[in-house]
Design a protein around this motif. Sequence first.
Motif, short mmCIF file in Angstrom:
data_model
loop_
_atom_site.label_atom_id
_atom_site.label_comp_id
_atom_site.label_asym_id
_atom_site.label_seq_id
_atom_site.Cartn_x
_atom_site.Cartn_y
_atom_site.Cartn_z
N THR A 52 0.81 -1.22 0.00
CA THR A 52 0.00 0.00 0.00
C THR A 52 0.84 1.27 0.00
N LEU A 53 2.14 1.14 0.28
CA LEU A 53 3.00 2.32 0.31
C LEU A 53 3.33 2.77 -1.11
N PRO A 54 3.36 4.07 -1.33
CA PRO A 54 3.71 4.55 -2.67
C PRO A 54 5.18 4.27 -2.96
N ARG A 55 5.46 4.03 -4.20
CA ARG A 55 6.85 3.81 -4.63
C ARG A 55 7.43 5.16 -5.04
N ILE A 56 8.52 5.53 -4.39
CA ILE A 56 9.16 6.81 -4.70
C ILE A 56 10.64 6.52 -4.95
N ASP A 57 11.09 6.96 -6.10
CA ASP A 57 12.51 6.82 -6.41
C ASP A 57 13.21 8.09 -5.97
N ILE A 58 14.05 7.96 -4.96
CA ILE A 58 14.78 9.10 -4.44
C ILE A 58 16.21 8.65 -4.18
N THR A 59 17.14 9.48 -4.54
CA THR A 59 18.55 9.12 -4.38
C THR A 59 19.01 9.36 -2.96
N ASP A 60 20.13 8.75 -2.61
CA ASP A 60 20.72 8.96 -1.29
C ASP A 60 21.11 10.42 -1.10
N GLU A 61 21.56 11.06 -2.17
CA GLU A 61 21.95 12.46 -2.08
C GLU A 61 20.73 13.34 -1.75
N GLU A 62 19.59 13.02 -2.34
CA GLU A 62 18.37 13.78 -2.05
C GLU A 62 17.94 13.57 -0.60
N ILE A 63 18.06 12.35 -0.13
CA ILE A 63 17.72 12.05 1.27
C ILE A 63 18.64 12.83 2.20
N ASP A 64 19.94 12.82 1.91
CA ASP A 64 20.90 13.55 2.73
C ASP A 64 20.59 15.05 2.75
N ALA A 65 20.20 15.59 1.61
CA ALA A 65 19.87 17.02 1.54
C ALA A 65 18.64 17.33 2.38
N ILE A 66 17.65 16.47 2.33
CA ILE A 66 16.43 16.68 3.13
C ILE A 66 16.76 16.60 4.61
N VAL A 67 17.57 15.63 4.99
CA VAL A 67 17.95 15.47 6.40
C VAL A 67 18.70 16.71 6.88
N GLU A 68 19.62 17.20 6.08
CA GLU A 68 20.37 18.40 6.47
C GLU A 68 19.46 19.61 6.60
N GLU A 69 18.49 19.72 5.71
CA GLU A 69 17.54 20.85 5.77
C GLU A 69 16.72 20.79 7.06
N VAL A 70 16.23 19.59 7.39
CA VAL A 70 15.44 19.42 8.61
C VAL A 70 16.29 19.71 9.84
N ARG A 71 17.53 19.22 9.85
CA ARG A 71 18.42 19.48 10.98
C ARG A 71 18.69 20.97 11.14
N ALA A 72 18.89 21.66 10.02
CA ALA A 72 19.14 23.10 10.07
C ALA A 72 17.93 23.84 10.64
N GLN A 73 16.73 23.43 10.23
CA GLN A 73 15.51 24.05 10.74
C GLN A 73 15.37 23.81 12.24
N ARG A 74 15.61 22.59 12.68
CA ARG A 74 15.51 22.27 14.11
C ARG A 74 16.54 23.05 14.91
N TYR A 75 17.74 23.16 14.37
CA TYR A 75 18.79 23.89 15.06
C TYR A 75 18.42 25.35 15.20
N ALA A 76 17.85 25.93 14.11
CA ALA A 76 17.43 27.35 14.14
C ALA A 76 16.30 27.54 15.15
N GLU A 77 15.33 26.61 15.16
CA GLU A 77 14.20 26.72 16.10
C GLU A 77 14.69 26.59 17.54
N LYS A 78 15.63 25.68 17.77
CA LYS A 78 16.14 25.44 19.12
C LYS A 78 16.88 26.68 19.63
N ASN A 79 17.63 27.33 18.77
CA ASN A 79 18.39 28.51 19.18
C ASN A 79 17.53 29.76 19.28
N ASN A 80 16.36 29.78 18.69
CA ASN A 80 15.45 30.91 18.78
C ASN A 80 14.59 30.87 20.05
N HIS A 81 14.58 29.74 20.76
CA HIS A 81 13.74 29.61 21.96
C HIS A 81 14.52 29.88 23.16
#
Length: 81
Positions: A52-81
């Motif tokens: 039932t899960l959708p099939r998505i073709d995504i490269t490791d590089e794209e995954i790494d970029a998304i992870v880095e973006e999320v980490r940067a957002q969390r870091y910014a939110e953490k330092n703003n509080h």
Amino acid sequence: MNKIIVDPKDENEMQSLTKFLKSTGINSMTEEEYEFQKRLEARKNFIEMSKTLPRIDITDEEIDAIVEEVRAQRYAEKNNH
């Protein structure tokens, strides 16, 4: 439902318990059989879920970029509080 765990002291006791349980119609299995059944059920659930899960073709590089973006957002939110 709760389960009863029995630890027979030797093979004779194990055979006696197994024979008794079968004669009374009580379902029983060894710990190895129980663990195998749990793994088998988990595998079946995974197969059904993966159908039932959708099939998505995504490269490791794209995954790494998304992870880095999320980490940067969390870091910014953490330092703003």
